[in-house]
Motif scaffolding. Sequence first.
Motif, PDB file in Angstrom:
ATOM      1  N   VAL A  21      44.168 -14.221 -11.951  1.00  8.90           N
ATOM      2  CA  VAL A  21      43.024 -14.500 -12.821  1.00  8.90           C
ATOM      3  C   VAL A  21      43.491 -14.409 -14.268  1.00  8.90           C
ATOM      4  CG1 VAL A  21      40.759 -13.696 -13.586  1.00  8.90           C
ATOM      5  CG2 VAL A  21      41.362 -13.574 -11.162  1.00  8.90           C
ATOM      6  N   THR A  22      43.173 -15.431 -15.051  1.00 13.75           N
ATOM      7  CA  THR A  22      43.489 -15.412 -16.480  1.00 13.75           C
ATOM      8  C   THR A  22      42.314 -14.802 -17.223  1.00 13.75           C
ATOM      9  OG1 THR A  22      44.890 -17.366 -16.284  1.00 13.75           O
ATOM     10  CG2 THR A  22      44.104 -16.817 -18.490  1.00 13.75           C
ATOM     11  N   ALA A  23      42.512 -13.580 -17.728  1.00  8.70           N
ATOM     12  CA  ALA A  23      41.436 -12.881 -18.442  1.00  8.70           C
ATOM     13  C   ALA A  23      41.374 -13.319 -19.905  1.00  8.70           C
ATOM     14  CB  ALA A  23      41.640 -11.378 -18.352  1.00  8.70           C
ATOM     15  N   LEU A  24      42.550 -13.522 -20.527  1.00 12.26           N
ATOM     16  CA  LEU A  24      42.624 -13.977 -21.914  1.00 12.26           C
ATOM     17  C   LEU A  24      43.638 -15.113 -21.996  1.00 12.26           C
ATOM     18  CD1 LEU A  24      42.796 -10.515 -23.755  1.00 12.26           C
ATOM     19  CD2 LEU A  24      40.771 -11.961 -23.476  1.00 12.26           C
ATOM     20  N   ASN A  25      43.269 -16.165 -22.720  1.00 10.00           N
ATOM     21  CA  ASN A  25      44.130 -17.347 -22.782  1.00 10.00           C
ATOM     22  C   ASN A  25      44.302 -17.785 -24.238  1.00 10.00           C
ATOM     23  OD1 ASN A  25      45.522 -19.709 -22.367  1.00 10.00           O
ATOM     24  ND2 ASN A  25      43.853 -20.784 -21.355  1.00 10.00           N
ATOM     25  N   SER A  43      29.421 -12.169 -18.562  1.00 10.60           N
ATOM     26  CA  SER A  43      30.225 -11.288 -17.709  1.00 10.60           C
ATOM     27  C   SER A  43      31.430 -12.067 -17.184  1.00 10.60           C
ATOM     28  CB  SER A  43      29.363 -10.799 -16.541  1.00 10.60           C
ATOM     29  OG  SER A  43      30.096  -9.940 -15.717  1.00 10.60           O
ATOM     30  N   GLY A  44      32.619 -11.456 -17.298  1.00  8.10           N
ATOM     31  CA  GLY A  44      33.837 -12.123 -16.838  1.00  8.10           C
ATOM     32  C   GLY A  44      34.501 -13.006 -17.876  1.00  8.10           C
ATOM     33  N   ALA A  45      33.952 -13.022 -19.096  1.00  7.18           N
ATOM     34  CA  ALA A  45      34.514 -13.882 -20.151  1.00  7.18           C
ATOM     35  C   ALA A  45      35.814 -13.335 -20.734  1.00  7.18           C
ATOM     36  CB  ALA A  45      33.493 -14.074 -21.274  1.00  7.18           C
ATOM     37  N   GLY A  46      36.088 -12.035 -20.504  1.00  6.80           N
ATOM     38  CA  GLY A  46      37.310 -11.436 -21.027  1.00  6.80           C
ATOM     39  C   GLY A  46      37.077 -10.436 -22.146  1.00  6.80           C
ATOM     40  N   LYS A  47      35.799 -10.095 -22.417  1.00 10.37           N
ATOM     41  CA  LYS A  47      35.464  -9.219 -23.547  1.00 10.37           C
ATOM     42  C   LYS A  47      36.098  -7.834 -23.409  1.00 10.37           C
ATOM     43  CE  LYS A  47      30.989  -9.222 -22.944  1.00 10.37           C
ATOM     44  NZ  LYS A  47      30.982  -9.882 -21.609  1.00 10.37           N
ATOM     45  N   SER A  48      35.884  -7.209 -22.254  1.00  8.11           N
ATOM     46  CA  SER A  48      36.395  -5.840 -22.067  1.00  8.11           C
ATOM     47  C   SER A  48      37.918  -5.815 -22.023  1.00  8.11           C
ATOM     48  CB  SER A  48      35.805  -5.217 -20.792  1.00  8.11           C
ATOM     49  OG  SER A  48      34.439  -4.929 -20.997  1.00  8.11           O
ATOM     50  N   THR A  49      38.518  -6.865 -21.470  1.00  9.68           N
ATOM     51  CA  THR A  49      39.982  -6.950 -21.479  1.00  9.68           C
ATOM     52  C   THR A  49      40.496  -7.033 -22.911  1.00  9.68           C
ATOM     53  OG1 THR A  49      39.999  -8.062 -19.333  1.00  9.68           O
ATOM     54  CG2 THR A  49      41.992  -8.270 -20.678  1.00  9.68           C
ATOM     55  N   LEU A  50      39.817  -7.832 -23.734  1.00 10.90           N
ATOM     56  CA  LEU A  50      40.231  -7.974 -25.134  1.00 10.90           C
ATOM     57  C   LEU A  50      40.139  -6.641 -25.865  1.00 10.90           C
ATOM     58  CD1 LEU A  50      41.117  -9.619 -27.555  1.00 10.90           C
ATOM     59  CD2 LEU A  50      38.744 -10.336 -27.895  1.00 10.90           C
ATOM     60  N   VAL A  51      39.032  -5.917 -25.668  1.00 12.70           N
ATOM     61  CA  VAL A  51      38.869  -4.644 -26.383  1.00 12.70           C
ATOM     62  C   VAL A  51      39.905  -3.625 -25.892  1.00 12.70           C
ATOM     63  CG1 VAL A  51      37.138  -3.436 -24.951  1.00 12.70           C
ATOM     64  CG2 VAL A  51      37.102  -3.153 -27.387  1.00 12.70           C
ATOM     65  N   ARG A  52      40.263  -3.670 -24.609  1.00 11.46           N
ATOM     66  CA  ARG A  52      41.273  -2.751 -24.079  1.00 11.46           C
ATOM     67  C   ARG A  52      42.672  -3.138 -24.562  1.00 11.46           C
ATOM     68  NH1 ARG A  52      40.089   0.725 -20.028  1.00 11.46           N
ATOM     69  NH2 ARG A  52      42.084   0.434 -18.979  1.00 11.46           N
ATOM     70  N   ILE A 200      31.210  -5.305 -28.828  1.00  9.98           N
ATOM     71  CA  ILE A 200      31.424  -6.139 -27.643  1.00  9.98           C
ATOM     72  C   ILE A 200      30.107  -6.187 -26.880  1.00  9.98           C
ATOM     73  CG2 ILE A 200      32.852  -6.492 -25.589  1.00  9.98           C
ATOM     74  CD1 ILE A 200      34.503  -6.193 -28.165  1.00  9.98           C
ATOM     75  N   THR A 201      29.572  -7.374 -26.635  1.00  6.86           N
ATOM     76  CA  THR A 201      28.263  -7.451 -26.003  1.00  6.86           C
ATOM     77  C   THR A 201      28.069  -8.798 -25.305  1.00  6.86           C
ATOM     78  OG1 THR A 201      25.876  -7.191 -26.398  1.00  6.86           O
ATOM     79  CG2 THR A 201      27.145  -8.334 -28.107  1.00  6.86           C
ATOM     80  N   HIS A 202      27.064  -8.853 -24.421  1.00  8.09           N
ATOM     81  CA  HIS A 202      26.637 -10.133 -23.844  1.00  8.09           C
ATOM     82  C   HIS A 202      25.275 -10.540 -24.415  1.00  8.09           C
ATOM     83  CE1 HIS A 202      24.665  -7.063 -21.325  1.00  8.09           C
ATOM     84  NE2 HIS A 202      23.680  -7.931 -21.293  1.00  8.09           N
ATOM     85  N   ILE A 216      32.956 -16.025 -29.978  1.00  7.07           N
ATOM     86  CA  ILE A 216      32.371 -16.252 -28.652  1.00  7.07           C
ATOM     87  C   ILE A 216      33.510 -16.472 -27.661  1.00  7.07           C
ATOM     88  CG2 ILE A 216      30.872 -17.737 -27.279  1.00  7.07           C
ATOM     89  CD1 ILE A 216      29.444 -18.455 -29.929  1.00  7.07           C
ATOM     90  N   LEU A 217      33.561 -15.633 -26.620  1.00 13.71           N
ATOM     91  CA  LEU A 217      34.568 -15.749 -25.581  1.00 13.71           C
ATOM     92  C   LEU A 217      33.983 -16.475 -24.389  1.00 13.71           C
ATOM     93  CD1 LEU A 217      36.624 -12.421 -25.163  1.00 13.71           C
ATOM     94  CD2 LEU A 217      37.417 -14.608 -26.025  1.00 13.71           C
ATOM     95  N   ASN A 218      34.731 -17.446 -23.874  1.00 16.03           N
ATOM     96  CA  ASN A 218      34.304 -18.184 -22.694  1.00 16.03           C
ATOM     97  C   ASN A 218      35.536 -18.449 -21.825  1.00 16.03           C
ATOM     98  OD1 ASN A 218      32.672 -19.634 -20.941  1.00 16.03           O
ATOM     99  ND2 ASN A 218      33.015 -21.575 -22.041  1.00 16.03           N
ATOM    100  N   HIS A 219      35.530 -17.886 -20.623  1.00 14.77           N
ATOM    101  CA  HIS A 219      36.673 -18.025 -19.716  1.00 14.77           C
ATOM    102  C   HIS A 219      37.988 -17.653 -20.407  1.00 14.77           C
ATOM    103  CE1 HIS A 219      34.073 -19.717 -16.692  1.00 14.77           C
ATOM    104  NE2 HIS A 219      33.694 -20.681 -17.521  1.00 14.77           N
ATOM    105  N   GLY A 220      37.957 -16.549 -21.170  1.00 14.53           N
ATOM    106  CA  GLY A 220      39.172 -16.030 -21.771  1.00 14.53           C
ATOM    107  C   GLY A 220      39.631 -16.730 -23.035  1.00 14.53           C
ATOM    108  N   GLN A 221      38.825 -17.663 -23.540  1.00 15.58           N
ATOM    109  CA  GLN A 221      39.193 -18.380 -24.769  1.00 15.58           C
ATOM    110  C   GLN A 221      38.125 -18.207 -25.837  1.00 15.58           C
ATOM    111  OE1 GLN A 221      39.899 -22.393 -22.989  1.00 15.58           O
ATOM    112  NE2 GLN A 221      41.962 -22.147 -23.808  1.00 15.58           N
ATOM    113  N   VAL A 222      38.558 -18.193 -27.111  1.00 19.74           N
ATOM    114  CA  VAL A 222      37.607 -18.113 -28.226  1.00 19.74           C
ATOM    115  C   VAL A 222      37.023 -19.501 -28.455  1.00 19.74           C
ATOM    116  CG1 VAL A 222      37.331 -17.639 -30.688  1.00 19.74           C
ATOM    117  CG2 VAL A 222      38.806 -16.189 -29.299  1.00 19.74           C
TER     118      VAL A 222
END
Length: 222
Positions: A21-25, A43-52, A200-202, A216-222
């Motif tokens: 799974v590509t979380a950030l691209n 949900s699943g856009a990659g927000k929490s991965t980015l903050v981590r 970080i929010t939805h 705005i993150l969508n499928h791991g992309q800004v």
Amino acid sequence: MEKLIEIEHLSKTFGAGEVQVTALNDVSLSIGQGEIFGIIGLSGAGKSTLVRCINVLERPEQGRILFHGKDLLALKEKQLRKQRRRISMIFQGFNLLDQRTALDNICFPLELAGVNKKETRKKAEELLETVGMPDKADAYPVQLSGGQKQRIAIARALASDPEVLLCDEATSALDPKTTREVLRLIQDINARLGITVIIITHDMSVIEEICGRVAILNHGQV
């Protein structure tokens, strides 16, 4: 506005082969000093991965994370721990220690940092004032409402005198009225202390309430 955090071409995957799974691209963005910056996505856009990745709890496969121009990913563990203390985080679930009072929860990071007991208590009492809860020093988390718990969590996050406050879905568990109160507090802390805030929010209403800019993150992309 001076750039504080610069994220350059960040990519992060989980798993391998067919289940990869590509979380950030190839994520790139910059956050200015003293800014309230929003990152929104489903949900699943990659927000929490980015903050981590910002505080290097996750390591990306590619890219750089510059803090004051220094690449956090290039630092040795000891240097990284020192930088992490300048980037505090608050969470949706508050993460308070149930067996400790509100005051003792705020003291906890200072104790870990080896600050003496007298200074620790004084600082914690000041932070209780900052978040508007001086009368709750001896209360345990079970005795507090959701909004009060989040205020204590914010006070604890401020204990290390951070430059950045990461708020990962920090108001998602709160009702609309309490959400507005907590956002006002975060806005006040940003204005009075000059701390850079990353939300970080939805929820677009949270972004509209206090953020100056948003990615705005969508499928791991800004």
